[in-house]
Design an enzyme around this catalytic site. Structure first.
Site: not given
Length: 297
Positions: A188, A248
């Site tokens: 990611r 995040c």
């Protein structure tokens, strides 16, 4: 790496078991199950809590206790809203709060709530090391008995130094006032693995460093030692003597970075609350670093 002046961030299953037994003698320990999962995990944390939780625990809903007016996921609520919410869960200003979750990792979402309490001025908060997974592995009891917390009075004041905004992160690209650590998976972060949220593509903030949150945990799901965590930061060239901000996907697993630094004696790590979801939605294409080009001008 002295932790003498910091409130203990981790407590063992045995410690919690003894605290539950001692709760009738005036020890104000309040357990909170802060389980939360991404939609793709297809888990219902509240339903699971009703079926199985540590005796005496209340359920803390990360999505419910948030700024419901924000377009971004579970942003921090106001101090007043936080105080009202946790007060109804039986948390008072004199409570020692112990947070856990029921994730497969051991701890996943609970560090977010640990950070929230500290951001709102309540230092007497700890995490159950290893979460419900280790609690059960060690043979301690769970129950399906309905929780009936006694409402308490809680006072909250937000310490703004705990939070960074989109504007702070954007300005830092040029000023480099603080380091940014991203706790998402490598794929990611690099832009090679899909994001779990529809309409959000992968990549990372310019200049940020990747330390997936799972790297702070042992294979058994326990928190690594401060020595091992310190080495992890060193390997990624993160200087704990300098300002540090964690991010995040939506501000949950970033709190593992804050926890890891705290265990190394650094309690001042801020969280970019909007995290990657907000950054992707608001940043210029050139400020989305990815091995694949996803976002068009």
């Amino acid at each position: 790496m002295s932790q003498q002046l910091l409130y203990r961030a981790l407590v063992s299953a045995k410690w919690v078991s003894e605290a539950i037994k001692s709760s009738q003698t005036g020890l104000a320990v309040q357990l909170l199950d802060a389980s939360w999962y991404l939609p793709k995990m297809k888990r219902n944390p509240r339903k699971e809590f009703e079926e199985r939780h540590i005796p005496g625990a209340s359920f803390f809903d990360i999505d419910q206790c948030s700024d419901r007016t924000s377009p971004y996921d579970h942003m921090l609520p106001s101090a007043g809203a936080f105080a009202e919410y946790v007060g109804k869960l039986g948390v008072g200003s004199n409570s020692h709060v112990v947070v856990y979750d029921a994730s497969d990792q051991g701890l996943f979402s609970a560090p977010r709530v640990w950070w929230m309490f500290r951001a709102f001025g309540h230092d007497a908060v700890s995490l159950l090391d290893g979460g419900l997974k280790n609690w059960m592995r060690e043979g301690f009891p769970v129950t399906s008995q309905k929780s009936r917390p006694v409402p308490a009075e809680f006072h909250a004041t937000l310490d703004k130094s705990f939070v960074k905004t989109h504007e702070d992160i954007k300005e830092n690209i040029d000023s480099c006032h603080f380091q940014v650590v991203d706790a998402r998976s490598v794929g990611r972060f690099q832009g090679t693995e899909e994001e779990p949220r529809e309409g959000i593509e992968p990549g990372h903030i310019p200049g940020s460093v990747n330390i997936p949150f799972t790297e702070f945990l042992t294979e058994a799901g326990m928190e690594k030692s401060p020595e091992d965590i310190h080495s992890l930061f060193q390997e990624r060239k993160v200087d704990l003597k300098k300002p540090l901000v964690a991010t995040c996907g939506s501000g949950v697993t970033a709190c593992h970075v804050a926890l890891g630094a705290y265990l190394c004696g650094k309690p001042d790590v801020a969280i970019y609350d909007g995290a990657w979801v907000e950054w992707f939605m608001r940043a210029l294409p050139e400020h989305i670093i990815s091995e694949r080009r996803w976002k068009n001008l």
